[in-house]
Enzyme design. Structure first.
Site, short mmCIF file in Angstrom:
data_model
loop_
_atom_site.label_atom_id
_atom_site.label_comp_id
_atom_site.label_asym_id
_atom_site.label_seq_id
_atom_site.Cartn_x
_atom_site.Cartn_y
_atom_site.Cartn_z
N GLU A 10 0.83 -1.20 0.00
CA GLU A 10 0.00 0.00 0.00
C GLU A 10 0.87 1.26 0.00
O GLU A 10 0.64 2.20 -0.76
CB GLU A 10 -0.91 0.02 1.24
CG GLU A 10 -2.09 -0.94 1.19
CD GLU A 10 -3.07 -0.67 2.31
OE1 GLU A 10 -3.38 0.51 2.57
OE2 GLU A 10 -3.53 -1.63 2.95
N SER A 29 5.51 -19.74 2.02
CA SER A 29 5.56 -21.11 2.52
C SER A 29 5.10 -22.05 1.42
O SER A 29 4.40 -21.64 0.48
CB SER A 29 4.66 -21.31 3.75
OG SER A 29 5.04 -20.48 4.82
N ASP A 59 -5.89 -9.47 2.55
CA ASP A 59 -5.66 -8.08 2.93
C ASP A 59 -6.44 -7.79 4.21
O ASP A 59 -7.63 -7.50 4.17
CB ASP A 59 -6.11 -7.15 1.80
CG ASP A 59 -5.71 -5.71 2.06
OD1 ASP A 59 -5.17 -5.44 3.14
OD2 ASP A 59 -5.95 -4.86 1.18
N ASP A 64 -5.44 -2.11 6.53
CA ASP A 64 -5.64 -0.95 5.67
C ASP A 64 -5.05 0.26 6.36
O ASP A 64 -5.20 0.44 7.59
CB ASP A 64 -7.13 -0.70 5.40
CG ASP A 64 -7.66 -1.51 4.22
OD1 ASP A 64 -6.85 -2.12 3.51
OD2 ASP A 64 -8.89 -1.53 4.02
#
Length: 899
Positions: A241, A329, A407, A410
């Site tokens: 972001e 991973s 996500d 924020d």
């Protein structure tokens, strides 16, 4: 009594001149004659020379005594591994059986005693690590390490990790709380009446620096808080972001977009391709629009500056607390119909930042009589400081993790005036609290934490710390501007109390798919991909986690304008039953390597910042090739984990070979690429080509982007940058190829040529002139460093705690993901933190290996005794059955209830 006798001259005889008895014969006589002669020669020397010799001997003696004292201090904390120890709080005897690598299997008759035994053993081997972790997650590192830790403490205090953990205790089930409390009792039983020099050599070093300290008792909150650090390490796309905004600021919106290519959904097979959620046909376009409409606000200079300061500050947080980048991973599970044993196989190797000791500690927890009163029988990888097994298997099921990567964070750009924040056209009060950071060897630092409806104003920390630096340790309050200021708030699901600790215990106790899914429903942060296999032959996948549903203005890819209500989260989360899940898929296997979980038609927005699928597609290719050849076994799974094929090399190498270099010295490296198979072994065939290619790659990235992007946005060389460069290779006249520093206008082949020539010179400096003698392992080194005092800058302390210099293969974007940062060098920054393959058909046929050893004591033989094996791809038998464990036992410790 004093001797007053005299000789014939009336003088008292010198004892050194008195006749000596004849020396004995044999070796003892020879030694006596040598010492006698040496002493007579010494006394014949002039007095000044004898005095100098006395001083030298004294210094040697001092050094010997210092070395002996240091040896005692280093070895004193080593744990007792045999005999009997009486501790308070036990219901009955607890056995701790350790094998040749110090891996402990704990046996007891009650759940409480198993937790107490685990807490005791964790504290024996790693209490300093546990103590540092709880200081870190409480924002109290400066109490141990002084002013250098203030910045990290300020960020953690601002986010309030421990405050959230304190609230979580009340949300947990009574069984989980009892397990946490019993674990804490075991830790505290170890600490009881034990001085810090008997706990860890690091405390002795800190005491030499002036620290006066007695560890506090362990509490359940200390265990819960560490889960926040792991959630932070796996938090998702927050760094992206910031990078999107700052990249646009540097080169403009259009050119910056090329640095963040769209996810290749058409080229990568998602984790789940069938199941109750995926099989449905979604026509809910309006609902999808609510979570997917992009908004890319143009931020003003002060807002971009706040984002830049925040990014810089987060990058300076200790790497072992996690930075959310460069990690991933692998895991996959294969149904019994495709295996030689007829039972499933499950493989897992989480990729995390390297540290010493490593993040994992192997252990087993076994009720002697498994039943309703004591149902636990589990073995696997644990976190020191957290009860239970995080990844492993019990008698019925096995499970593994990779990062789901949704996500869940924020950033909101807030418009703040004094103590208020603008939202929906109104000024609303900020929540404000005061914190005090205690500083070892310095003055306290006052911290004012401000919180909006979106979350804590993390940008305050950078501003306040700048003031702290200027004031050189004086008490500092919050910087408050005269007028409106730009601030950055962090909204993150892990800052809401959750029940992940319930999930850990429930996973340990689950006996089938339904119980496994029920346990996973409580795994809220960090959101993970869970793969599953059981002794009944079933395999499966479940995505758990608390994933927010956003309003129409927020797509989660860039920071949002906090003053606009359409950017808010709705307050709802993706329902657990709507998260992707599958049992016994038609393919007969499930592969997870951080790629997209589902296709783009899934109705809820998870993220578009997935890993781009190079590892998952390579695993799929290797696995399907083996399945076509016949049933697979444990060795096949282990071999796939060690695959080193570079996914970018087949794209870039043809262009490198097309460049016409001068013959001889200049093209020696290029010639290595002619028959390279794109693998990256540490040594042997193809290693020279791998070394040359990777140095070319690092130089190419610098030539492409260093002239236009600031240093904090420099390419790390991972999969995103591979996709960027792959697109540019098809555009030889693209402006990115031109170096703005030079007067000429460079095209693609000009830049490729320069990258190869500079790589040739660099490898001569790093290794040798002869290109054939280069190896990738020579430059790609694994250095294991203590996360605290191992970075002290004090050479003897660093030598004591750090272990360096393993040459390893693999690399970024590769299945054997020993990643490196092209902006910093070729040293490994993240790696498979462990590797395992479980065999539900015969648990004792399972294999495992840890990046380091189980012990946190540098004097222990188990400090890095697994690293040599890990580095060459070897594993250890993972024994589970009581007879097998007993046969492998080297040390037996009995914990007995104190009177």
């Amino acid at each position: 009594m004093t001797d007053t006798s005299t000789n014939s001259a009336g003088q008292r005889p010198d004892p050194d001149d008195a006749p000596s008895p004849p020396p004995p014969g044999g070796p003892a006589g020879a030694v006596a004659r040598f010492l006698g002669g040496t002493w007579r020669r010494f006394r014949a020397l002039p007095l000044p020379m004898r005095l100098a010799a006395y001083v030298a001997a004294g210094l040697v003696l001092l050094l010997v005594l210092t070395a002996a004292t240091a040896t005692v201090l280093v070895r004193r904390p080593l744990p007792q591994t045999g005999g009997t120890v009486e501790i308070t709080g036990l219901d009955g005897e607890v056995e701790v059986l350790r094998d040749e690598h110090g891996i402990a299997q704990v046996y007891a008759d009650t759940m409480g005693d198993l937790a107490r035994g685990q807490g005791f053993v964790h504290a024996q081997e790693r209490f300093f690590e546990m103590d540092v972790r709880r200081h870190a997650t409480a924002g109290r590192l400066a109490e141990l390490f002084g002013e250098d830790a203030v910045e990290s403490d300020a960020y953690v205090r601002t986010m309030g990790w421990r405050r959230v953990a304190e609230k979580e205790v009340a949300l947990l089930t009574p069984d989980t709380r009892a397990f946490l409390e019993a674990y804490a009792d075991g830790v505290n039983a170890y600490l009881e009446d034990r001085g810090t020099s008997s706990i860890s050599v690091e405390y002795s070093v800190l005491r030499l620096g002036g620290l006066t300290y007695t560890p506090e008792e362990w509490t359940p909150v200390d265990s819960l808080a560490w889960l926040k650090a792991m959630a932070w390490d796996l938090r998702g796309n927050m760094d992206d972001e910031i990078a999107r905004v700052l990249s646009a600021d540097a080169v403009g919106e259009e050119r910056a977009a090329a640095l963040f290519p769209a996810y290749p959904y058409d080229e990568v097979t998602p984790i789940v391709t069938q199941g109750a959620v995926v099989d449905q046909v979604y026509e809910q376009d309006a609902r999808r629009g609510q979570t997917r409409v992009p908004l890319r606000p143009g931020f003003e200079a002060d807002q971009r500056s706040a984002l830049r300061d925040l990014g810089d500050g987060l990058a300076r947080m200790p790497a072992w607390l996690g930075r959310g980048e460069g990690i991933g991973s692998n895991s996959w599970v294969v149904a019994g119909e495709h295996t030689a044993s007829g039972s499933p196989l499950l493989a897992n190797d989480p990729h995390l930042g390297t540290s010493l000791p490593g993040v994992w500690m192997q252990m087993g927890l076994h009720c002697r009589d498994v039943g309703p009163a004591c149902p636990l029988d589990v073995s696997g990888f644990t976190f020191s400081g957290v009860p239970g097994v995080i990844i492993g298997h019990n008698a019925d099921i096995a499970w593994g993790f990779t990062n789901l990567g949704p996500d869940v964070t924020d950033l909101f750009v807030e418009r703040v005036t004094d103590e208020d924040v603008l939202h929906d056209g109104e000024l609303r009060p900020l929540r404000i609290r005061e914190e005090v950071i205690r500083v070892q060897g310095g003055q306290d630092v006052r911290l004012t934490v401000r919180t909006s409806s979106h979350g804590p104003l993390v940008s305050d920390v950078a501003e306040q710390l700048g003031e702290v630096a200027e004031a050189t340790g004086d008490d500092i309050g919050t910087f408050v501007p005269e007028d409106e200021e730009a601030a950055i708030a962090l909204q993150w699901t892990a800052l809401q109390p959750g029940t992940t600790a319930d999930a850990i215990l429930a996973l340990n106790l689950a006996s089938d798919w339904d119980a496994f899914r029920a346990a996973a429903s409580d795994f809220e942060a960090p959101a993970q991909n869970l793969v599953y296999a059981d002794t009944e032959g079933h395999i499966g996948y479940q995505a758990p986690g608390r994933i927010p549903i956003r309003k129409s203005g927020n797509d989660g890819t860039v920071p949002s304008a906090g003053w606009l209500p359409e950017n808010d989260w709705t307050g709802a989360f993706v329902p657990y039953d709507a998260l992707p899940s599958v049992l016994d898929p038609d393919e007969g296997f499930v592969i997870t390597a951080n790629q997209a979980v589902v296709g783009p038609r899934y109705p809820f927005f998870l993220t578009d910042d997935w890993d781009r699928g190079a590892r998952s597609e390579r695993i799929r290719s290797l696995l399907t090739d083996r399945l076509e050849a016949g049933p697979v076994d444990v060795d096949d799974m282990l071999e796939i984990q060690l695959d080193t094929r570079n996914p970018m090399a087949p794209v870039l190498v043809p262009h490198l070979l097309d460049v016409d270099l001068p013959r001889g010295y200049a093209d020696d490296g290029q010639a290595l690429l002619d028959d390279w198979d794109f693998s990256q072994p540490a040594e042997g065939e193809h290693s020279a080509a791998a070394a040359y290619y990777n140095v070319v790659w690092a130089n190419l990235l610098e030539l492409l982007f260093a002239d236009e992007l600031p240093a904090d946005l420099a390419p790390d060389g991972g999969q995103r940058w591979m996709a960027v460069v792959a697109d540019l290779l098809d555009e030889p006249d693209n402006g990115w190829w031109d170096d703005l520093v030079t007067e000429e206008v460079e095209r693609r082949d000009d830049t490729l040529e320069r990258a190869m020539l500079e790589a040739r010179d660099e490898l001569v400096r790093l290794q040798a002139r002869d290109a054939e003698s280069w190896t990738w392992g020579h430059v790609h080194r694994l250095d294991l460093r203590s996360a605290t005092l191992g970075e002290s800058g004090i050479a003897p302390v660093e030598a004591l705690l750090n272990r360096d210099d393993w040459g390893v293969g693999g690399g970024s974007g590769i299945v054997d993901a020993s990643s490196w940062d092209a902006a910093e060098g070729y040293t490994v920054t993240a790696a498979p933190s462990m590797r395992l393959v479980t065999s539900p058909g015969d648990w004792d046929a399972s294999r495992w290996i840890n990046l380091t050893g189980v012990s946190g004591h540098p004097a222990s033989p188990h400090y890095t005794d697994q690293t040599d094996l890990w580095a060459v791809g070897d594993t250890l038998p993972w024994l589970f059955g009581e007879d097998a464990v007993s046969d492998a036992t080297e040390d037996r410790l009995v914990l007995r209830p104190a009177d």
